[in-house]
Design an enzyme around this catalytic site. Sequence first.
Site, mmCIF file in Angstrom:
data_model
loop_
_atom_site.group_PDB
_atom_site.id
_atom_site.type_symbol
_atom_site.label_atom_id
_atom_site.label_comp_id
_atom_site.label_asym_id
_atom_site.label_seq_id
_atom_site.Cartn_x
_atom_site.Cartn_y
_atom_site.Cartn_z
ATOM 1 N N ASP A 78 74.119 30.250 46.253
ATOM 2 C CA ASP A 78 73.311 29.761 47.368
ATOM 3 C C ASP A 78 71.889 30.252 47.234
ATOM 4 O O ASP A 78 71.247 30.632 48.212
ATOM 5 C CB ASP A 78 73.942 30.262 48.683
ATOM 6 N N LYS A 81 74.765 44.051 59.421
ATOM 7 C CA LYS A 81 74.939 42.631 59.697
ATOM 8 C C LYS A 81 76.277 42.424 60.394
ATOM 9 O O LYS A 81 77.330 42.680 59.821
ATOM 10 C CB LYS A 81 74.941 41.878 58.367
ATOM 11 N N ILE A 86 66.710 42.616 63.993
ATOM 12 C CA ILE A 86 65.848 42.057 62.963
ATOM 13 C C ILE A 86 65.876 40.538 62.967
ATOM 14 O O ILE A 86 64.848 39.889 62.896
ATOM 15 C CB ILE A 86 66.286 42.538 61.560
ATOM 16 N N VAL A 140 71.443 40.493 62.449
ATOM 17 C CA VAL A 140 71.071 41.597 61.573
ATOM 18 C C VAL A 140 70.302 42.634 62.378
ATOM 19 O O VAL A 140 69.398 42.288 63.130
ATOM 20 C CB VAL A 140 70.173 41.108 60.405
ATOM 21 N N GLY A 178 73.032 33.066 59.394
ATOM 22 C CA GLY A 178 74.114 32.096 59.468
ATOM 23 C C GLY A 178 75.425 32.757 59.831
ATOM 24 O O GLY A 178 76.323 32.156 60.393
ATOM 25 N N MET A 179 75.521 34.019 59.520
ATOM 26 C CA MET A 179 76.793 34.718 59.680
ATOM 27 C C MET A 179 76.877 35.522 60.959
ATOM 28 O O MET A 179 77.939 35.833 61.433
ATOM 29 C CB MET A 179 76.940 35.701 58.527
ATOM 30 N N GLY A 180 75.744 35.941 61.421
ATOM 31 C CA GLY A 180 75.760 36.849 62.569
ATOM 32 C C GLY A 180 74.371 37.441 62.713
ATOM 33 O O GLY A 180 73.406 36.941 62.163
#
Lengths: 192, 1019
Positions: free
Chosen positions: B205, B107, B84, B92, B88-90
């Site tokens: 955030d 995720k 997808i 999806v 920022g984290m990894g």
Amino acid sequence: MTSTGDLSILLAAAAAGDRACESRLFNVVYAELKRMAAAQLRHERRDHTLQPSALVHEAYIRLLGNTPMKWANRAHFFSTAAGTMRRILIDHARARRARKRDGALKRVELEDHLDAVAVHDAEGLLTIDAALQKLAEWEPRQARVVELRFFGGLSVEETADVLQVSPKTVKRDWSMARAWLKTQLDAQADVR
Amino acid sequence: MSAERWRQLRALYDQVLDAPASDRARVLEAVAASHPELHQELIALIGADAAPDSLLDSPVARFLAPALSPGDTLCGRFVIERHIGSGGMGDVWAALDSVRDARVALKTIRPGLAHDERLWSRFKREIQLASQVTHPNVCRVHELFEDQGVEPPRLFFTMELLDGETLAARIQRTGALPVSEALQIVRDVCAGLDAAHEAGVIHRDLKPANIMLTRRGDSVRVVITDFGLARPDAVSPDGGADGSMAGMLMGTPAYMAPEQVRGLIAVRATDVYAAGLLLFEMLRGEPPFRGISTLDSWMRRAREGPEPLAHVVPGVTAAIDDVLRRCLQYEPDRRFQTPSALVAALDRRPLPGRKTFAAVSAALVLVAAGIGWNLRPQTLPREAQQWYDEAQAAVAEGAAVRARNAMSHVLSAVPGFPPAHALLAEVHLELDMPAEAVEDMARASQLVADGARLSSTDRLYVTGMHALALRECDAAVTVLRTRASKNDAARAYRMVTAARAMERCNRPDDALALLAQAAKVDARNAAVPLRTSRTAGRRRRYDDAFSALRTAETLFRDRNNAEGRGEVLLLRGTLLAEQDRLDDASAALNAALDLASGLMDERQQLRVLLQQIIVVRKRGDLARATSLAGEALARAQRSEFEPVVIDALFTSANVELVQRHYDKAEALLQDALRLAQRQRNEDAVAGARIRLATVFVPAGQYAKAEQELSAARPFYVATRDTRNIGKVDALSGQLALNVGDYPGAAAAFQSQFDSASKEGDPEEAIRARSDLASALSLAGWYTRALADFGAAETYYRSTKQPVLEAYARLNRLDTLSRLGRFDAGEEFTRAATLAPASAPVQRYALQVRAQDALRRGEPMQALTIAEEAHRSGQTAMWIDLAMCLAAARLQQFGVSRDACNRAVAAVGGQASSARWLETQLIVAEAHLWLNDAVTTRQLLAGASVALGTRKESEDKWYYAALMAASAPRDRWPAVGETLTRELDQVRLKLGAGYDGWSQRADVRALLNRSDIKEKMRHG
């Protein structure tokens, strides 16, 4: 397979500026690193604890063993290896992005490059690459520091050694470049 | 960006990083001024520097970890379907959960994130909390997984699969949204935020990129994603890996609330701020506070509100502008305190009870719009009234945080209601935030001045609170005591308020009397006994306090009021600790802590913790007390309650003081002082000063102690705070004693005594009397001292405090001994048996006995006692001095000289201390008996200066006598005259007691040394 002896000659020649040898060296290192990466992914190394920063060092040992050589040549190797690592990753990142855009798996010409290697965070890597290219225009040494440290996995001291500057300079270069690259990454992430 | 600019930027960057950490902020500002166009970049760089987690920190080979491909299965359960996006984290992925047979979003987590222990545990906790939120407007988070099937193990979590576009993409695509759509979106976002806040999660955030607009048939479902997960807290606790800036902001400034940028903790109101930004951007098409540069936009945020949209964007009303202004207030306290308050304001509806919605009536609209006030006095709409009542009850019960939350509901529903501001002022006073209380009352007054009509009851209340906030005590009390004519419960609450006003004005007895009346007015009101117990406790009427607490507890239990019960337990624990009933205190405090933790009331937990530290300290486990104090302080600083930080600093300082770590204690107290000054909290400022004095005195920094005390006293005099005036006096007295100003000390203690008597605090009064007696005794006024020691003894006997009684008795007997009245001989032993378990008492008894023996001319006995003490392992100055003198009288040269040398060595060089002087004189006398007049004279020469600084001292005659006994002939008759003069002084002080004194064996021996009499005869 190039023997260690041949390789060190190759390296010396490349370091001395021989273009043809430079590109042959690149291909050798490229092939080796890719092979190592792929092997890693195929779990051939399950029993070893992963030393992720050591891919380039491993490549060095595999290719050149304990052959004594001038630091200039060693430095040249690491530079090349780092650049190679960058190429590998960016190639794969591009391929990933292309696949994503097309929406479906396209097993085309790209396939022969890929083996089972793929990348996390393709977008991130591409952003870094593009940003690094810009940085290289403004401050080439800083870009090289990033390449050596990030793509090559070299430590501050090793980087200082290769570039023949002080570790403090490397630290400063790295810290600022890293910060700037992060802002570039953040900007990219926001536009998701 | 060009090469040139990069070089400039690099130079500036180096400049900032080269500055010492404390200077960096200043340097940064200087740069902002000199290179404004680069300032934004520089800030972003420095901020990014501190970020601990970045792509660039992961070893590059990690990127080669096997990527997921469609068809891959994780944990034997999740089948990857398609990619997808990258976050920022990894990454999806869309996947099929074969166990639940449903599609999920999966995720993966970048390995760099999991490396940092701190980040990782916070991350896990956030996932845990987020997974508890079930709300249509919040993206459901399922679970965290670890796929062991690969090396390294792959971490990921699953969440709801959303299909749609982000709000950011939508705004980019279409520009500003239609007003109705924007309002609806913000309502949904707020609903989601509320749900998350309930679960204890703050987003931190919130931005258009984190809002998904998903399609559900014809309707759009608004979903908030990425709750606090991608971004660690706004402050990085330590610097980046290269030791770069600590505490700087991270991430994009554009969407952060001011407190996040300033490095403070995020609160619910932080999300409210972000919601305001969201609304603005949706309406306008771009975020507010656009400035020429970052610096410019920050200045705008701080100084101005957002640009009014009412005449700029069609469909936007003034009411919406008001809401935006309120959301985007710089100080979190001024915003809507909850997202639902924001929505209520948007809809101009009274705030509903938790689950129900009320119909809007015409009258309510009028009230809210401020029209129609001139017709009747303003009253509250029903729902707001409920919140108001809740707030009132909470304030009275001391649940200040609950009160404040309730008040925010009231004020957002009806911002123009003066009594609500007055009640808020009361809340702020309860929270130890007097400066805020004054501001609240200023607002209330302004409203009244602008024409708000109040009922007479309300007017009295507002006027009374106004006076109270400004510390016009008499006025406040008079006004607040006036009867309110409403129902009993309301009357009782008003009486509690009046009682609290009396207490604040330092009239605790009046407060207790009023509270007794209040109990009769409304026997079911738990706030009354709670308040009573607090006031009674302050007056040390412990029996009354405990009994009131029991009453309060029963009432709270009947009402199922856990906060009230917690407050009862805390108070009980505090009082028990005061009485040194430490085990019981611990039990109560632990129970209080459990309750507070259960209610997630951080402020209350901290208050309990601080009290527990006192108990631990009293038990003597100082190491543990120190570490607990450190923890408490850190927690307090992370909390939003600045007054609690001050208390924590006080507690920490006290623990350090007990261990004689004077520097540490001082540092903590200076911090507290600065903080209190910043908060404009004068009570805390004075409190900090007094405590600094209690550190400076034992540390020997007398001038500094004097300074703090003189700075603190005026405040207490102005607020007629006799209790604290007494404390200042007690310290002044100690100070004076230490520098040998005995008359000054006596005056201070006398003043302390007067304050304590006025305050009706017999314990304090007796303590003052004891100290006064000591000062008098040191000045030679033995007869007067006798009376005071006697009074202390009687008091402690009647209050069954055997240790203190023993001390008082020993002091009295010692004074009798000094007066030469030895008829109380064996009583010394009996005195000691009063408190056999107390080693200090036993030691003191021995000391007094030995000194008495010397006075009676029985050096053998004195020596025996001293040797006994010495053998039993005690080391104290008096032992060596007794041995030194006694042995000299017995002509045991060796023993004497050794003991004398030991004493001199032990006392060191502190010429200003009373001990030093005493040592010099005694050793001088000893040498006299050893026929070593030369040494005597030497020692006396050293002592003379010190003695000269003493105003009135019992030792003046002693010195004169020693001088006379050792002086060479050519110093006569001068020394003789001095001696005569000093003896006259003694006669003056002792009056009829002089005869007894002069018949004292040691006095006679010294005076009768033939030399003296001879010399005097020839003088």
